[in-house]
Design a protein around this motif. Structure first.
Motif, PDB file in Angstrom:
ATOM      1  N   HIS A 172       6.659  30.549 -33.574  1.00 47.39           N
ATOM      2  CA  HIS A 172       6.518  29.442 -34.533  1.00 47.39           C
ATOM      3  C   HIS A 172       5.049  29.311 -34.899  1.00 47.39           C
ATOM      4  O   HIS A 172       4.184  29.396 -34.020  1.00 47.39           O
ATOM      5  N   VAL A 173       4.796  29.100 -36.177  1.00 46.66           N
ATOM      6  CA  VAL A 173       3.410  28.917 -36.630  1.00 46.66           C
ATOM      7  C   VAL A 173       2.880  27.605 -36.067  1.00 46.66           C
ATOM      8  O   VAL A 173       3.572  26.583 -36.101  1.00 46.66           O
ATOM      9  N   LEU A 174       1.668  27.639 -35.547  1.00 45.78           N
ATOM     10  CA  LEU A 174       1.063  26.418 -35.005  1.00 45.78           C
ATOM     11  C   LEU A 174       0.706  25.449 -36.125  1.00 45.78           C
ATOM     12  O   LEU A 174       0.493  25.857 -37.273  1.00 45.78           O
ATOM     13  N   ALA A 175       0.565  24.195 -35.766  1.00 46.69           N
ATOM     14  CA  ALA A 175       0.095  23.183 -36.723  1.00 46.69           C
ATOM     15  C   ALA A 175      -1.366  23.444 -37.051  1.00 46.69           C
ATOM     16  O   ALA A 175      -2.113  24.001 -36.240  1.00 46.69           O
ATOM     17  N   GLU A 176      -1.783  23.027 -38.238  1.00 43.59           N
ATOM     18  CA  GLU A 176      -3.161  23.242 -38.698  1.00 43.59           C
ATOM     19  C   GLU A 176      -4.186  22.724 -37.682  1.00 43.59           C
ATOM     20  O   GLU A 176      -5.217  23.357 -37.451  1.00 43.59           O
ATOM     21  N   ARG A 177      -3.883  21.580 -37.081  1.00 46.76           N
ATOM     22  CA  ARG A 177      -4.789  20.972 -36.097  1.00 46.76           C
ATOM     23  C   ARG A 177      -4.992  21.926 -34.901  1.00 46.76           C
ATOM     24  O   ARG A 177      -6.108  22.084 -34.394  1.00 46.76           O
ATOM     25  N   GLN A 178      -3.901  22.578 -34.480  1.00 47.62           N
ATOM     26  CA  GLN A 178      -4.007  23.502 -33.334  1.00 47.62           C
ATOM     27  C   GLN A 178      -4.756  24.777 -33.743  1.00 47.62           C
ATOM     28  O   GLN A 178      -5.525  25.333 -32.961  1.00 47.62           O
ATOM     29  N   ILE A 179      -4.528  25.205 -34.981  1.00 47.74           N
ATOM     30  CA  ILE A 179      -5.238  26.390 -35.472  1.00 47.74           C
ATOM     31  C   ILE A 179      -6.739  26.088 -35.559  1.00 47.74           C
ATOM     32  O   ILE A 179      -7.572  26.908 -35.162  1.00 47.74           O
ATOM     33  N   ASP A 180      -7.088  24.882 -36.031  1.00 48.28           N
ATOM     34  CA  ASP A 180      -8.505  24.495 -36.080  1.00 48.28           C
ATOM     35  C   ASP A 180      -9.131  24.545 -34.687  1.00 48.28           C
ATOM     36  O   ASP A 180     -10.263  24.999 -34.524  1.00 48.28           O
ATOM     37  N   ALA A 181      -8.390  24.062 -33.700  1.00 46.97           N
ATOM     38  CA  ALA A 181      -8.913  24.052 -32.329  1.00 46.97           C
ATOM     39  C   ALA A 181      -9.140  25.486 -31.844  1.00 46.97           C
ATOM     40  O   ALA A 181     -10.150  25.781 -31.201  1.00 46.97           O
ATOM     41  N   GLN A 182      -8.226  26.389 -32.193  1.00 48.43           N
ATOM     42  CA  GLN A 182      -8.420  27.792 -31.802  1.00 48.43           C
ATOM     43  C   GLN A 182      -9.614  28.397 -32.537  1.00 48.43           C
ATOM     44  O   GLN A 182     -10.406  29.133 -31.960  1.00 48.43           O
ATOM     45  N   ARG A 183      -9.734  28.043 -33.817  1.00 49.70           N
ATOM     46  CA  ARG A 183     -10.800  28.629 -34.630  1.00 49.70           C
ATOM     47  C   ARG A 183     -12.180  28.241 -34.100  1.00 49.70           C
ATOM     48  O   ARG A 183     -13.130  29.007 -34.185  1.00 49.70           O
ATOM     49  N   ARG A 184     -12.268  27.046 -33.537  1.00 52.23           N
ATOM     50  CA  ARG A 184     -13.565  26.573 -33.023  1.00 52.23           C
ATOM     51  C   ARG A 184     -14.058  27.391 -31.837  1.00 52.23           C
ATOM     52  O   ARG A 184     -15.204  27.258 -31.429  1.00 52.23           O
TER      53      ARG A 184
END
Ligand code: ADP
Ligand code: MG
Length: 255
Positions: free
Chosen positions: A80-92
């Motif tokens: 399942h694709v993660l929520a944008e908020r979780q993707i932002d946390a990974q990107r950081r």
């Protein structure tokens, strides 16, 4: 996957409409490793880097950062694709430095560096300022903290951009041709900062045409062409004895 692996790419494909920009890339970057990526224009180097920090979504394959699958979670045997908020946390967890410095023009060098810690990490202004000054000192700009980007040279702006990325304490630094937009006399000061980070154990991936720098600083050299990793290995060995014809053709043009 070993604990010493920071990035693991498995079978990465990327399509931009009909353009097949990445054609099944596997790559591992170990902790503390300096991985330099070379290859002709359009071979997919920037796209690959952007797939690591999810500035681009992959069309197929898996990206792991510190063993954590990026962009997706597995539930009940399905992804399942993660929520944008979780993707932002990974990107950081990655720090990216681009060819164009991308500083906020209306903020000083120090304000640029502390923006992330204050806004995202909710660090106090005082603590962020202390951290920001330390980082500006680390990139040799402690006396220029109050200058605006327009009052700095390209090399100085790029060093501010590096300090800004470091301020988020990334697991890996991603540099996409960080010296390509600089006047030749300013290239060295930026490469010196990158070299200093490398010597202090920072994990990094660097796309560059500075082959001499790659030979000196890289632990791992990757040659890409037409969306594939054509050849990779120990830099001196690969540069001295390229096995693949496309690697040889590229090196004969740039060396
Ligand atoms: P490199 O960084 O090695 O020069 P890129 O990763 O920028 O190569 O590009 C790889 C391929 O993908 C090229 O054919 C390029 O034109 C294409 N490409 C890159 N970004 C986009 C995009 N946003 N839309 C369409 N095609 C793109
Ligand atoms: Mg590029």
């Amino acid at each position: 996957m070993s604990d010493d692996t920071v990035v693991s790419l498995e079978g990465i494909h990327k399509f931009f409409g009909p353009v097949h920009a990445l054609r099944g890339v596997d790559l591992t970057i170990a902790r503390g490793e300096v991985c330099v990526v070379i290859g002709p224009s359009g071979s997919g180097k920037s796209t690959l880097m952007c797939c690591i920090n999810q500035l681009e979504t992959i069309s197929a394959g898996r990206v792991y950062l510190n063993g954590e699958l990026q962009g997706y979670e597995e539930r009940g045997g399905r992804f399942h694709v993660l929520a944008e908020r979780q993707i932002d946390a990974q990107r950081r967890k990655t720090g990216m430095v681009f060819q164009q410095f991308n500083l906020f023009p209306h903020k000083t060098a120090l304000q640029n560096v502390i923006e992330g810690p204050v806004q995202v990490k909710r660090m106090s202004r005082a603590a962020a300022k202390k951290l920001g000054l330390e980082l500006l000192d680390r990139v040799g700009l402690n006396d220029l903290a109050d200058r605006y980007p327009a009052q700095l040279s390209g090399g100085q702006q790029q060093r501010v951009a590096i300090a800004r990325a470091l301020a988020m304490e990334p697991e890996i630094m991603l540099f996409d041709e960080p010296t390509s937009a600089l006047d030749p006399e300013l290239v060295g000061e930026v490469l010196d900062v990158i070299k200093d980070l490398a010597q202090n154990g920072m994990t990094m991936m660097l796309v560059t045409h500075e082959i001499g720098f790659a030979r000196e600083v890289a632990d791992h050299l990757v040659f890409m062409d037409q969306g594939c990793v054509v050849e990779e290995g120990e830099p001196r060995e690969l540069l001295a004895n390229p096995r693949n014809g496309r690697t040889r053709a590229f090196l004969s043009k740039v060396l």
